[in-house]
Design an enzyme around this catalytic site. Structure first.
Site, PDB file in Angstrom:
ATOM      1  N   ASP A 141       0.827  -1.196   0.000  1.00 20.47           N
ATOM      2  CA  ASP A 141       0.000   0.000   0.000  1.00 20.47           C
ATOM      3  C   ASP A 141       0.872   1.262   0.000  1.00 20.47           C
ATOM      4  O   ASP A 141       0.654   2.190   0.779  1.00 20.47           O
ATOM      5  CB  ASP A 141      -0.951  -0.013   1.216  1.00 20.47           C
ATOM      6  N   HIS A 184      -2.955   0.808  11.674  1.00 15.46           N
ATOM      7  CA  HIS A 184      -2.734  -0.610  11.373  1.00 15.46           C
ATOM      8  C   HIS A 184      -1.251  -0.918  11.205  1.00 15.46           C
ATOM      9  O   HIS A 184      -0.433  -0.012  11.076  1.00 15.46           O
ATOM     10  CB  HIS A 184      -3.497  -1.012  10.103  1.00 15.46           C
ATOM     11  N   GLN A 252      -3.134  -5.447   5.876  1.00 15.38           N
ATOM     12  CA  GLN A 252      -3.053  -4.342   6.847  1.00 15.38           C
ATOM     13  C   GLN A 252      -3.994  -4.644   8.010  1.00 15.38           C
ATOM     14  O   GLN A 252      -5.212  -4.524   7.874  1.00 15.38           O
ATOM     15  CB  GLN A 252      -3.419  -3.015   6.163  1.00 15.38           C
ATOM     16  N   ARG A 282       2.354  13.255  10.465  1.00 14.70           N
ATOM     17  CA  ARG A 282       1.079  13.026   9.777  1.00 14.70           C
ATOM     18  C   ARG A 282       0.496  11.719  10.303  1.00 14.70           C
ATOM     19  O   ARG A 282       1.080  10.654  10.127  1.00 14.70           O
ATOM     20  CB  ARG A 282       1.314  12.925   8.270  1.00 14.70           C
ATOM     21  N   ASP A 284      -1.901   8.909  10.089  1.00 16.38           N
ATOM     22  CA  ASP A 284      -2.623   8.330   8.959  1.00 16.38           C
ATOM     23  C   ASP A 284      -3.939   7.690   9.387  1.00 16.38           C
ATOM     24  O   ASP A 284      -4.020   7.046  10.429  1.00 16.38           O
ATOM     25  CB  ASP A 284      -1.709   7.261   8.331  1.00 16.38           C
ATOM     26  N   GLU A 326      -4.951  12.987   8.971  1.00 15.12           N
ATOM     27  CA  GLU A 326      -5.373  12.527   7.648  1.00 15.12           C
ATOM     28  C   GLU A 326      -6.715  11.840   7.847  1.00 15.12           C
ATOM     29  O   GLU A 326      -6.785  10.671   8.207  1.00 15.12           O
ATOM     30  CB  GLU A 326      -4.344  11.573   7.032  1.00 15.12           C
ATOM     31  N   HIS A 395      -1.066  11.507  -3.254  1.00 18.43           N
ATOM     32  CA  HIS A 395      -0.791  10.151  -3.736  1.00 18.43           C
ATOM     33  C   HIS A 395      -2.054   9.304  -3.822  1.00 18.43           C
ATOM     34  O   HIS A 395      -2.028   8.215  -4.363  1.00 18.43           O
ATOM     35  CB  HIS A 395       0.208   9.495  -2.782  1.00 18.43           C
ATOM     36  N   ASP A 396      -3.149   9.782  -3.244  1.00 18.09           N
ATOM     37  CA  ASP A 396      -4.377   8.991  -3.217  1.00 18.09           C
ATOM     38  C   ASP A 396      -5.329   9.394  -4.342  1.00 18.09           C
ATOM     39  O   ASP A 396      -5.044  10.277  -5.137  1.00 18.09           O
ATOM     40  CB  ASP A 396      -5.069   9.160  -1.859  1.00 18.09           C
ATOM     41  N   ARG A 520      -4.234   4.182  -8.109  1.00 15.14           N
ATOM     42  CA  ARG A 520      -3.594   5.344  -7.477  1.00 15.14           C
ATOM     43  C   ARG A 520      -2.124   5.458  -7.877  1.00 15.14           C
ATOM     44  O   ARG A 520      -1.528   6.524  -7.794  1.00 15.14           O
ATOM     45  CB  ARG A 520      -3.708   5.251  -5.950  1.00 15.14           C
TER      46      ARG A 520
HETATM   47  C1  GLC Z   1      -8.183   6.940   3.252  1.00 13.75           C
HETATM   48  C2  GLC Z   1      -9.378   7.742   2.867  1.00 13.75           C
HETATM   49  C3  GLC Z   1     -10.037   7.289   1.618  1.00 13.75           C
HETATM   50  C4  GLC Z   1      -9.005   6.953   0.620  1.00 13.75           C
HETATM   51  C5  GLC Z   1      -8.199   5.833   1.153  1.00 13.75           C
HETATM   52  C6  GLC Z   1      -7.198   5.261   0.227  1.00 13.75           C
HETATM   53  O1  GLC Z   1      -8.511   6.094   4.237  1.00 13.75           O
HETATM   54  O2  GLC Z   1     -10.290   7.812   3.913  1.00 13.75           O
HETATM   55  O3  GLC Z   1     -10.884   8.260   1.115  1.00 13.75           O
HETATM   56  O4  GLC Z   1      -9.610   6.611  -0.580  1.00 13.75           O
HETATM   57  O5  GLC Z   1      -7.516   6.252   2.263  1.00 13.75           O
HETATM   58  O6  GLC Z   1      -6.899   6.008  -0.850  1.00 13.75           O
HETATM   59  C1  GLC Z   2      -4.178   6.798   4.049  1.00 11.21           C
HETATM   60  C2  GLC Z   2      -3.153   6.872   2.967  1.00 11.21           C
HETATM   61  C3  GLC Z   2      -3.472   5.866   1.911  1.00 11.21           C
HETATM   62  C4  GLC Z   2      -3.514   4.497   2.528  1.00 11.21           C
HETATM   63  C5  GLC Z   2      -4.430   4.468   3.749  1.00 11.21           C
HETATM   64  C6  GLC Z   2      -4.192   3.241   4.553  1.00 11.21           C
HETATM   65  O1  GLC Z   2      -5.419   7.143   3.610  1.00 11.21           O
HETATM   66  O2  GLC Z   2      -3.095   8.158   2.448  1.00 11.21           O
HETATM   67  O3  GLC Z   2      -2.546   5.905   0.876  1.00 11.21           O
HETATM   68  O4  GLC Z   2      -3.972   3.589   1.596  1.00 11.21           O
HETATM   69  O5  GLC Z   2      -4.193   5.532   4.605  1.00 11.21           O
HETATM   70  O6  GLC Z   2      -2.977   3.314   5.242  1.00 11.21           O
END
Ligand code: GLC
Ligand code: GLC
Length: 654
Positions: A141, A184, A252, A282, A284, A326, A395-396, A520
């Site tokens: 991931d 996680h 995860q 940050r 997560d 985040e 990055h998402d 992504r």
């Molecule tokens: C985060 C966000 C979700 C996003 C995901 C992975 O948990 O809540 O909107 O799509 O990560 O990209």
């Molecule tokens: C956050 C990150 C995303 C990841 C998710 C799970 O949303 O930005 O890239 O997939 O968390 O860790």
């Protein structure tokens, strides 16, 4: 606050501290512990008060805070004191950030260090380096599946490289942001391995079940984060013969915060990274920290208690460190990650402004600011000393997480409008130059998100392919318009690496089996430094974007009204294509900047009477702070070229 029960516990804890801890000079630590202890005790009690080992766990917590404080080096302690004085440091308009993958940007950590000059050239002084820790070999991931919270992944470098980078950045006046993946671990983390081998203590670090009974109850109300690549929220582990909660990917494993040992471990990790020299952490996926049957298991009250506790403890040990939340959730939920029932931020000082991000994309597709204006107007007022992280791409994926009521108020049907946006950005209309891909389609709910790089989503890729110079210029204008918004809105602008030179989608991920099912990756580029040299070539796409951004960044830093003191006022105009707001500087003498963005592809005009009475602001004296020139006017109308923006001030005041 002084409260006898908690303070007598504190006395006992301090008496029980290990002798080597007690020998240290802990003056500042004790002062801050005393100030925060009642809050820490209450939060810990709300979460874990029912347990027989409460006092033991509380002692362990204080011991960890003290040990990490002793370990914190003097330079960082001095920074803590300095930020205590300059406590608005993260609200400054002088901050401009960029998020990047160390390997994608410059191969590894020493590579990032050798490119700090490049970032400074652009004006970036805050870096978010995406996860660099040890993770599984194949799918991980993007590093968000961590196998060891204290070990840097070999391909990135070493712990010493991180510390060296932090030091080098500090000398240059740059801030370092690192991730702490609090929700996680990967299934290869030692805790998961021990759990797998049957160790009860570590099974209790996760949510593990013998059969499907409880998981099925959870599933009734839990949404799916990755409905295509990892449907469901539980994974069967063959070796354990049990089910484990895995909200994200199957590898995860969600941490169980109803176990205080998990909280203490993760606080220890947070403080470990604070001590390596990170200025900002940050955190997560914070919306997911607490799980409760019958709920979505997102944004639960206890998740907020955990974050408050993480903040209160960090303030004792490493008070100079700020947190970014985040939490990519609904607008009314995001704002709670600054803290609820408070005046100043008490959870995370900074939060991703996912609402603004999604609304900006709406304005690009619809060519008007109706929903953008509506959505921002309905964004609750945030707390003081809390600030947004404003971004266009990361990055998402792009989630269309705005409020259905706002969509309706803007005159659209929510479901049809979301479908329109996905269709638009995946290029399904002849009129759309966007080249995105769908992400996370959920057939059950109809939900869908979008992947793709900024440049490709605004049509630069299509324009270059067709060699259409006008279309190329138009995409560049949209890229700059979007950046003008995140640079002026209020908060820390966070650029995404590659966007500063118009990097297109990267489709090479399709050749890698561990990535191919996750689109992504198309917006996680590998920077080609030879190609980057084109930014110095007059007239190249790279140069046109890079130089314009560099200029905007430099100008932003000089505008005190762009510091974030909740000093933004939306201005309603009669023209739906325009997004207009004022930024007021109340602190350093009164001055105002009016930001105007035209999201349409035709010129638009703004009746100056619509701006209302702006005090001493003289409309005859308008000047655009970026170009230094007077904007185009026609009679009493300001003329805004297609996809253009202005940062206007009264030239007599600036
Ligand atoms: C985060 C966000 C979700 C996003 C995901 C992975 O948990 O809540 O909107 O799509 O990560 O990209
Ligand atoms: C956050 C990150 C995303 C990841 C998710 C799970 O949303 O930005 O890239 O997939 O968390 O860790």
């Amino acid at each position: 606050m002084y409260e006898p029960v908690s303070h007598s516990l504190l006395n006992r804890i301090l008496e029980d501290l290990k002798p080597e801890t007690r020998k240290q000079d802990l003056r500042y630590f004790y002062i801050r512990l005393g100030a925060n202890f009642y809050a820490i005790y209450s939060l810990f009690h709300q979460l874990y008060g029912g347990r027989a080992d409460f006092d033991t766990q509380m002692t362990r917590l204080v011991q960890v805070m003290a040990e990490r404080h002793i370990e914190r080096d003097d330079e960082l302690k001095a920074l803590d004191i300095q930020r205590q004085e300059d406590h608005n440091w993260f609200l400054s308009q002088e901050l401009v950030g960029m998020a990047l993958y160390a390997d994608g940007f410059a191969k590894d950590l020493p590579g990032v260090q050798s490119h700090l000059g490049y970032l400074q050239e652009l004006g970036v002084n805050l870096l978010h380096i995406m996860p660099i820790l040890k993770c599984p070999q194949g799918a991980s991931d993007g590093g968000y599946a961590i196998s060891d919270f204290r070990q840097v992944g070999e391909r990135f470098g070493t712990l010493e490289d991180v510390e060296e980078l932090a030091r080098s950045m500090r000398l240059r006046g740059m801030l370092l942001t690192l991730d702490v993946v609090v929700n996680h671990t990967s299934d290869e983390h030692q805790w998961a391995q021990l759990a797998r081998q049957g160790d009860k203590q570590y099974q209790d670090y996760y949510y593990i079940f013998d059969n499907r009974n409880v998981p099925d109850m959870f599933e009734e109300t839990m949404p799916e984060v990755f409905p295509e690549q990892a449907p469901g929220n539980f994974t069967y582990d063959e070796q354990m013969g049990k089910w484990v909660m895995t909200v994200f990917n199957t590898y995860q494993w969600d941490l169980n915060y109803s176990n205080p040992a998990v909280f203490i471990e993760m606080l220890d990790v947070i403080l470990f990274w604070a001590n390596r020299g990170a200025d900002i952490l940050r955190l997560d996926a914070v919306a997911f920290l607490w799980k409760k049957i019958g709920t979505t298991c997102q944004n639960e009250h206890e998740a907020h208690l955990i974050l408050q506790l993480m903040k209160d403890c960090c303030q004792v040990t490493a008070p100079g460190v700020a947190y970014i939340a985040e939490a990519i959730v609904a607008p009314v939920e995001i704002i709670k990650y600054f803290g609820e029932d408070a005046v100043i931020a008490k959870e995370c000082e900074v939060a991703y402004n996912a609402t603004f991000m999604a609304l900006l994309w709406d304005a690009v597709a619809t060519k008007n600011a109706k929903l953008l204006d509506q959505g921002i107007r309905n964004l609750p007022q945030k707390l003081d000393r809390a600030t947004w992280l404003n971004y266009i791409r990361c990055h998402d994926d792009i989630g269309l997480g705005f409020d259905d009521r706002d969509i309706a108020a803007a005159g659209y049907d929510p479901r049809a409008h979301r479908q329109f946006l996905v269709n638009y950005f995946t290029g399904q209309f002849d009129s759309s130059p966007a080249r995105g891909e769908p992400f996370g389609e959920n057939k059950k709910t109809g939900d869908m998100r979008i992947s793709g790089s900024l440049a490709s989503l605004v049509g630069l890729e299509a324009a270059i392919d067709s060699g259409d110079e006008k279309a190329i210029q138009d995409s560049i204008d949209v890229i700059l318009l979007l950046h003008s918004m995140i640079l002026s809105f209020g908060g820390i602008p966070l650029l995404y690496y590659g966007d500063e030179v118009g990097t297109l989608n990267d489709r090479s991920y399709l050749d890698d089996v561990s990535k191919a099912n996750d689109s992504r990756w198309m917006n996680r580029p590998r920077i080609n430094w030879d190609k980057m040299k084109r930014r110095n070539q007059h007239g190249s796409v790279e140069q046109r974007i890079f130089d314009a951004l560099k200029k905007m960044i430099a100008v932003r830093k000089l505008i005190p009204a762009f510091a974030d003191f909740n000093n933004r006022e939306l201005i309603e105009t009669g023209n739906p294509h325009l997004f207009v707001f004022a930024r007021n500087d109340w602190l350093q003498g009164f001055s105002q900047v009016i930001v105007v963005g035209n999201f349409d592809s035709t010129p638009q005009s703004l009746n100056l009477n619509d701006l209302g009475n702006r005090g001493q602001f003289q409309f005859t004296e308008l000047r655009d702070l970026v170009t230094g020139e007077a904007p185009a006017m026609f009679k009493n109308q300001l003329v805004i070229p297609p996809h253009h923006f202005y940062w206007l001030s009264d030239q007599r005041h600036n």
